[in-house]
Design an enzyme around this catalytic site. Structure first.
Site, PDB file in Angstrom:
ATOM      1  N   HIS A 150     -23.142 132.016  42.140  1.00  0.00           N
ATOM      2  CA  HIS A 150     -23.221 133.393  41.635  1.00  0.00           C
ATOM      3  C   HIS A 150     -21.953 134.161  41.950  1.00  0.00           C
ATOM      4  O   HIS A 150     -21.190 133.813  42.854  1.00  0.00           O
ATOM      5  CB  HIS A 150     -24.404 134.111  42.298  1.00  0.00           C
ATOM      6  CG  HIS A 150     -24.447 133.924  43.787  1.00  0.00           C
ATOM      7  ND1 HIS A 150     -23.776 134.748  44.657  1.00  0.00           N
ATOM      8  CD2 HIS A 150     -25.062 132.988  44.558  1.00  0.00           C
ATOM      9  CE1 HIS A 150     -23.989 134.323  45.905  1.00  0.00           C
ATOM     10  NE2 HIS A 150     -24.764 133.258  45.878  1.00  0.00           N
ATOM     11  N   GLU A 200     -22.012 127.046  44.970  1.00  0.00           N
ATOM     12  CA  GLU A 200     -22.927 126.315  45.849  1.00  0.00           C
ATOM     13  C   GLU A 200     -23.762 125.373  45.008  1.00  0.00           C
ATOM     14  O   GLU A 200     -24.162 125.689  43.893  1.00  0.00           O
ATOM     15  CB  GLU A 200     -23.825 127.262  46.641  1.00  0.00           C
ATOM     16  CG  GLU A 200     -24.692 128.191  45.819  1.00  0.00           C
ATOM     17  CD  GLU A 200     -25.532 129.119  46.677  1.00  0.00           C
ATOM     18  OE1 GLU A 200     -25.995 128.689  47.756  1.00  0.00           O
ATOM     19  OE2 GLU A 200     -25.711 130.278  46.279  1.00  0.00           O
ATOM     20  N   GLU A 246     -21.510 124.875  50.105  1.00  0.00           N
ATOM     21  CA  GLU A 246     -21.113 126.087  49.399  1.00  0.00           C
ATOM     22  C   GLU A 246     -19.795 126.634  49.927  1.00  0.00           C
ATOM     23  O   GLU A 246     -19.525 126.584  51.121  1.00  0.00           O
ATOM     24  CB  GLU A 246     -22.203 127.151  49.576  1.00  0.00           C
ATOM     25  CG  GLU A 246     -21.880 128.510  48.996  1.00  0.00           C
ATOM     26  CD  GLU A 246     -22.987 129.515  49.267  1.00  0.00           C
ATOM     27  OE1 GLU A 246     -23.078 130.501  48.505  1.00  0.00           O
ATOM     28  OE2 GLU A 246     -23.757 129.324  50.234  1.00  0.00           O
ATOM     29  N   ASP A 263     -26.729 128.265  56.139  1.00  0.00           N
ATOM     30  CA  ASP A 263     -26.098 129.178  55.174  1.00  0.00           C
ATOM     31  C   ASP A 263     -25.746 130.465  55.910  1.00  0.00           C
ATOM     32  O   ASP A 263     -26.639 131.204  56.346  1.00  0.00           O
ATOM     33  CB  ASP A 263     -27.080 129.444  54.031  1.00  0.00           C
ATOM     34  CG  ASP A 263     -26.436 130.051  52.809  1.00  0.00           C
ATOM     35  OD1 ASP A 263     -25.241 130.398  52.873  1.00  0.00           O
ATOM     36  OD2 ASP A 263     -27.129 130.190  51.784  1.00  0.00           O
ATOM     37  N   HIS A 312     -25.347 138.937  45.070  1.00  0.00           N
ATOM     38  CA  HIS A 312     -25.593 138.296  43.780  1.00  0.00           C
ATOM     39  C   HIS A 312     -25.006 139.057  42.598  1.00  0.00           C
ATOM     40  O   HIS A 312     -25.488 138.973  41.484  1.00  0.00           O
ATOM     41  CB  HIS A 312     -27.087 138.071  43.572  1.00  0.00           C
ATOM     42  CG  HIS A 312     -27.673 137.065  44.501  1.00  0.00           C
ATOM     43  ND1 HIS A 312     -28.943 137.173  45.025  1.00  0.00           N
ATOM     44  CD2 HIS A 312     -27.155 135.944  45.035  1.00  0.00           C
ATOM     45  CE1 HIS A 312     -29.174 136.151  45.824  1.00  0.00           C
ATOM     46  NE2 HIS A 312     -28.108 135.388  45.852  1.00  0.00           N
ATOM     47  N   ASP A 338     -19.551 133.809  51.738  1.00  0.00           N
ATOM     48  CA  ASP A 338     -20.819 133.088  51.617  1.00  0.00           C
ATOM     49  C   ASP A 338     -20.503 131.598  51.602  1.00  0.00           C
ATOM     50  O   ASP A 338     -19.887 131.097  50.651  1.00  0.00           O
ATOM     51  CB  ASP A 338     -21.500 133.525  50.315  1.00  0.00           C
ATOM     52  CG  ASP A 338     -22.884 132.905  50.119  1.00  0.00           C
ATOM     53  OD1 ASP A 338     -23.336 132.160  51.001  1.00  0.00           O
ATOM     54  OD2 ASP A 338     -23.490 133.182  49.071  1.00  0.00           O
TER      55      ASP A 338
END
Length: 429
Positions: free
Chosen positions: A279, A315, A410, A199, A287, A210
């Site tokens: 998110h 994700e 993700e 990640d 977040h 992300d």
């Protein structure tokens, strides 16, 4: 970086051609045997032109990647991600002149321009392309983290809070689904039988890309990886302006749980991990801050809608275990809490550490290795004090039951006024 719904506040369209770092060296060179006739009728050879140098020379990426993107993209224009048209009631957006004007305005606004997130995404693609080739069993977790983060820092041309690593590199193994990165002294070595989640976060002016993938080195868990990748792509297709978060979760779960894995002659169902989620992402907050939205991985009744201009990390996590994670193991991930109350600190060491956090990370997640790198030492008591005072949030590793295997895929998506852009899409996943 994932969001746990139980452990506190946060944390198919055509793919455009992209620069992968390998550029052809096609500088203008004349044939050195080409003849030219001068005025007296005699022939002389035309001199071979010198290769262009300096700013005119084309630059390619190295292995390991260390060439900053400003040298690969000197005009400051970075590749778009995968574009997916909106559907149903939003199909009109594709041709709306009003919405096109809104996009042009965004590109001209330094605080909104999509070039920041696209630059972060291109760093992500190039760094992970090398990582996917280089990571092999027998490597230490610390070695893998350094491989990824050294490349990220070089390509994004790390500069304080203007550009750098978006959050600690997640390298969660096997039943650990998220929030593990090695602390100093970690001796864990990647094994052939392991399932490794990678990640990676990159940010430019606070815009965080992300994106994550999973590696395995023998075929037993290939179906687990396929289930999670398919579920992530299903969630991305379902996402869009006005899409309801609960309905996206239902599509993710339905796709994920249509797969099975055979382990040692026993067939195991793949389960969506019910208490992890995707998110929203806002500048400098992975977040979504205090108004963040979560995309659960199971069917639920959340009627909240996605909105124009939002960024999401879509994700998904699948497991061969119970499909639920708990906190387990030494903590490595931390982040300063957005709008944390002003609290008098008794410990001078805590005050000093908070100054370091404010200067180098602000609300971006960090890990203990990053504090080590900055020269901080004997800081655990101070760090724990900041956590206890509600100034910093800790994010311990999140694990399913022992013996289970988990996987993650993700992408970051942007709900542009006219089209959905899968910012981090690449040729690999």
């Amino acid at each position: 970086m994932t969001h746990s719904t139980t452990t506190g506040p946060a944390i198919d369209a055509k793919v455009d051609a992209r620069v992968t770092g390998a550029h052809d060296d096609d500088d203008d060179i004349d044939d050195d045997e080409q003849d030219a006739t001068n005025g007296d009728g005699k022939k002389k050879k035309k001199k071979k032109a010198k290769k262009k140098g300096g700013s005119g020379a084309k630059v390619g990426q190295t292995e390991p990647p260390r060439v900053g993107l400003s040298k690969l993209f000197p005009d400051g224009v970075y590749p778009e991600g995968e574009l997916q048209e909106y559907k149903d009631d939003n199909i009109w957006r594709t041709t709306s002149e009003e919405k096109r004007a809104a996009e042009r305005a965004a590109m001209e606004d330094p605080s909104l321009t999509y070039q920041n997130i696209r630059r972060a995404a291109e760093v992500h693609r190039q760094v992970r392309a090398y990582a996917r080739k280089a990571i092999r069993p027998g490597m230490r977790m610390m070695e893998i983290a350094d491989l990824i983060e050294d490349g990220t820092r070089a390509l994004v041309e790390e500069s304080g809070l203007e550009s750098g690593i978006g959050f600690p590199t997640g390298l969660s193994l096997n039943n650990c689904a998220a929030h593990y990165t090695p602390n100093a002294g970690d001796t864990i070595v990647l094994q052939k039988e392991d399932v490794l989640k990678v990640d990676i976060g990159v940010h430019v002016n606070g815009r965080i890309c992300d994106s994550a993938f999973t590696l395995t080195f023998e075929p037993t868990y290939n179906n687990l990886l396929e289930a999670v990748k398919a579920a992530t792509n299903a969630g991305i297709r379902e996402a869009g302006i006005d899409a309801r978060l609960g309905e996206i979760g239902a599509i993710i779960q339905e796709t994920m749980e249509s797969y099975e894995v055979e382990v040692g002659g026993k067939v195991l169902p793949v389960k969506s991990i019910e208490n992890l989620s995707g998110h929203t992402i806002v500048p400098y907050m992975i977040h979504g801050g205090d108004r963040g939205k979560s995309v659960l991985l199971v069917k639920n009744n959340d009627q909240t809608r996605m909105e124009e201009g939002e960024y999401y990390a879509i994700e998904t996590f699948g497991s061969t275990g119970r499909g639920r994670v708990v906190e387990s193991g030494d903590c490595s991930h931390y982040a300063k809490i957005y709008n944390a109350p002003h609290t008098p600190l008794r410990l001078q060491t805590a005050k000093s550490l908070l100054k370091t956090i404010n200067k180098h990370f602000d609300t971006l997640p960090f890990c203990r290795r990053y504090l080590d790198r900055l020269g901080e030492s004997k800081y655990l008591l101070a760090l724990n004090h900041l956590v206890a005072q509600g100034i910093v949030q800790d994010y311990p590793p999140l694990c399913d039951q022992r013996g289970a295997m988990t996987a993650q895929f993700e992408h970051t998506i942007l709900l542009r006024p006219t089209v959905k852009e899968v910012i981090s899409r690449g040729n690999d996943y």
